[in-house]
Design an enzyme around this catalytic site. Structure first.
Site, PDB file in Angstrom:
ATOM      1  N   HIS A 221      25.066   2.944  38.023  1.00 14.08           N
ATOM      2  CA  HIS A 221      24.929   3.475  36.668  1.00 14.08           C
ATOM      3  C   HIS A 221      25.807   2.657  35.720  1.00 14.08           C
ATOM      4  CE1 HIS A 221      25.306   6.279  33.293  1.00 14.08           C
ATOM      5  NE2 HIS A 221      24.205   6.850  33.740  1.00 14.08           N
TER       6      HIS A 221
ATOM      7  N   CYS B  27      19.890   3.014  32.396  1.00 15.36           N
ATOM      8  CA  CYS B  27      20.157   4.155  31.533  1.00 15.36           C
ATOM      9  C   CYS B  27      20.125   3.663  30.082  1.00 15.36           C
ATOM     10  CB  CYS B  27      21.512   4.770  31.878  1.00 15.36           C
ATOM     11  SG  CYS B  27      21.951   6.128  30.781  1.00 15.36           S
TER      12      CYS B  27
ATOM     13  N   HIS C  81      17.117   6.459  33.577  1.00 13.12           N
ATOM     14  CA  HIS C  81      17.527   7.558  32.703  1.00 13.12           C
ATOM     15  C   HIS C  81      17.037   7.135  31.317  1.00 13.12           C
ATOM     16  CE1 HIS C  81      21.432   8.692  35.118  1.00 13.12           C
ATOM     17  NE2 HIS C  81      20.336   8.872  35.827  1.00 13.12           N
TER      18      HIS C  81
ATOM     19  N   ASP D  30      17.100  12.177  29.918  1.00 10.79           N
ATOM     20  CA  ASP D  30      18.545  12.283  30.089  1.00 10.79           C
ATOM     21  C   ASP D  30      19.057  13.372  29.171  1.00 10.79           C
ATOM     22  OD1 ASP D  30      20.914  11.644  31.248  1.00 10.79           O
ATOM     23  OD2 ASP D  30      21.052   9.621  30.476  1.00 10.79           O
ATOM     24  N   HIS D  31      20.299  13.293  28.784  1.00  5.34           N
ATOM     25  CA  HIS D  31      20.902  14.369  27.990  1.00  5.34           C
ATOM     26  C   HIS D  31      19.940  14.915  26.949  1.00  5.34           C
ATOM     27  CE1 HIS D  31      24.936  12.105  28.730  1.00  5.34           C
ATOM     28  NE2 HIS D  31      24.328  12.475  29.840  1.00  5.34           N
TER      29      HIS D  31
ATOM     30  N   TYR E 231      22.597  19.173  29.402  1.00  2.01           N
ATOM     31  CA  TYR E 231      21.787  19.498  30.578  1.00  2.01           C
ATOM     32  C   TYR E 231      21.148  20.879  30.530  1.00  2.01           C
ATOM     33  CZ  TYR E 231      23.127  15.093  32.617  1.00  2.01           C
ATOM     34  OH  TYR E 231      23.255  13.750  32.858  1.00  2.01           O
TER      35      TYR E 231
END
Ligand code: DNO
Length: 358
Positions: A207, A245, A272, A317-318, A331
């Site tokens: 990551h 990501c 992501h 993702d977020h 999340y």
């Protein structure tokens, strides 16, 4: 690609597997054994129980995020081999359980770093945000306390209170580690784990550092195209790959995200995908996934993944906190479900268009 959602386990997550199963097009979850410490060997029975719980809910455990790397490995201290042996045993057990993707990071001291967990956007949603000014004004030892009040009671991975209590000691451990040393320690680690990855076909997916630059004077190396290609070359094995990501690499506006994806063809094992809205180059907030809500062209990101034959798990993702939900920042269920539906829509359109033109 396989659309997935990150899930923190029935003990920790406000979102249930039943809810995830009802998001159209989501067939898997990404999880981990929360409660295990970096460096610990994972019990085979715990891995199998996690897998079974997910399967019983009609979903697949599509990969692990994360098997965390012990600091002794990152700093290259004399006891690192013991922790690498433990890591190898955990990988062996994951492989034996039929799990083929493991996400990890090589960030010193802090995992991802944000300065606000609930910045209000014009539509009334709240999001995670970062300003360099706030980081520069902060004593790293106070980092945890400064955001703890906004965690909605959740224990956020990478920000465990036990770990944050040791921040001073951790800074001390890293005091002689610069970028070159961190690269060398990463190489050592990867060379030792590749044989077990080859044996069980486990794709390791590093990551990126988030934000993609040094914070508090700590070295950060997984930040741009040059460094990530250096890493791919230094251990040139297809199992040595990345988590692409967009929200992490995208923190640095000099990173051309579709170009990076194309240059990593075959080595992206996990994606992501999320959007950021920049107010200035060092002040950004996490937007809805939709291109027009932020700075990135999400169509071009998904197109680059499609055109390079990406076939691994992907996850929104977020997400923003919307509709009155209370959950771990980033999340919750609602906005990530919207994100998954949107990314699935982009993918369907890109795929149909591509098939029509051949
Ligand atoms: C934040 C996450 C990271 C990520 C780790 C991977 O929301 O993307 O915490 O899981 O860096 O090891």
């Amino acid at each position: 690609m396989q659309m997935t959602l990150r899930w923190y386990g029935s003990k920790y997550d406000t979102v249930t597997l039943k809810q995830i199963r009802q998001i159209p097009g989501v067939t898997g979850v990404i999880s981990t054994l929360y409660g295990t410490a970096p460096g610990e060997v994972w019990e085979a029975a715990d891995i199998l129980a996690l897998k079974k719980e997910i399967q019983d809910a009609g979903l697949e455990l599509a990969g692990i995020e994360s098997v965390n790397v012990h600091d002794a490995i990152k700093v290259g201290s004399p006891d690192r081999d013991r922790y690498i042996d433990n890591y190898i045993t955990t990988l062996e057990r994951l492989g034996q359980a039929g799990i083929h993707m493991v996400c990890y990071n090589f960030m010193p001291v802090f995992d991802w770093t944000r300065t606000e967990l609930a910045r209000m956007r014009p539509d009334g949603s709240t999001v995670l945000a970062y300003t360099q000014k706030a980081v520069d004004a902060l004593d790293p030892e106070k980092m945890f306390d400064s955001i703890a009040g906004e965690m909605n009671g959740a224990v956020m991975p990478g920000w465990e209170p036990e770990r944050m209590a040791r921040v001073k000691e951790l800074f001390e451990m890293y005091k002689d580690v610069d970028d070159e040393k961190l690269f060398a320690n990463l190489k050592y680690f990867l060379e030792r784990i590749m044989p077990v990855c080859d044996k069980y076909d486990i794709n390791m997916a590093i990551h990126p550092d988030d934000p993609a630059w040094s914070v508090f004077g700590l070295p950060r190396i997984i930040i741009n195209k040059a460094n990530i290609l250096r890493m791919m070359k230094m251990v040139d094995n297809p199992h040595n790959g990345v988590t692409f990501c967009s929200g992490s690499y995208g923190t640095n506006l000099e990173n051309d995200l579709p170009d990076m994806i194309r240059s990593l063809k075959g080595r992206i094992h996990f994606a992501h995908v999320r959007n950021l809205k920049f107010n200035s180059p060092d002040d950004f907030e996490e937007a809805a996934h939709l291109s027009s809500d932020g700075t990135f062209d999400m169509y071009e990101i998904m197109r680059a993944l499609y055109e390079t034959g990406f076939s691994g798990p992907i996850r929104p993702d977020h997400g923003r906190m919307i509709w009155g939900e209370t959950a771990m920042p980033g999340y919750g269920l609602y906005d990530r479900a919207l994100g998954a539906a949107y990314l699935n829509g982009l993918w369907e359109a890109i795929e149909k268009q591509a098939l029509r033109t051949v």
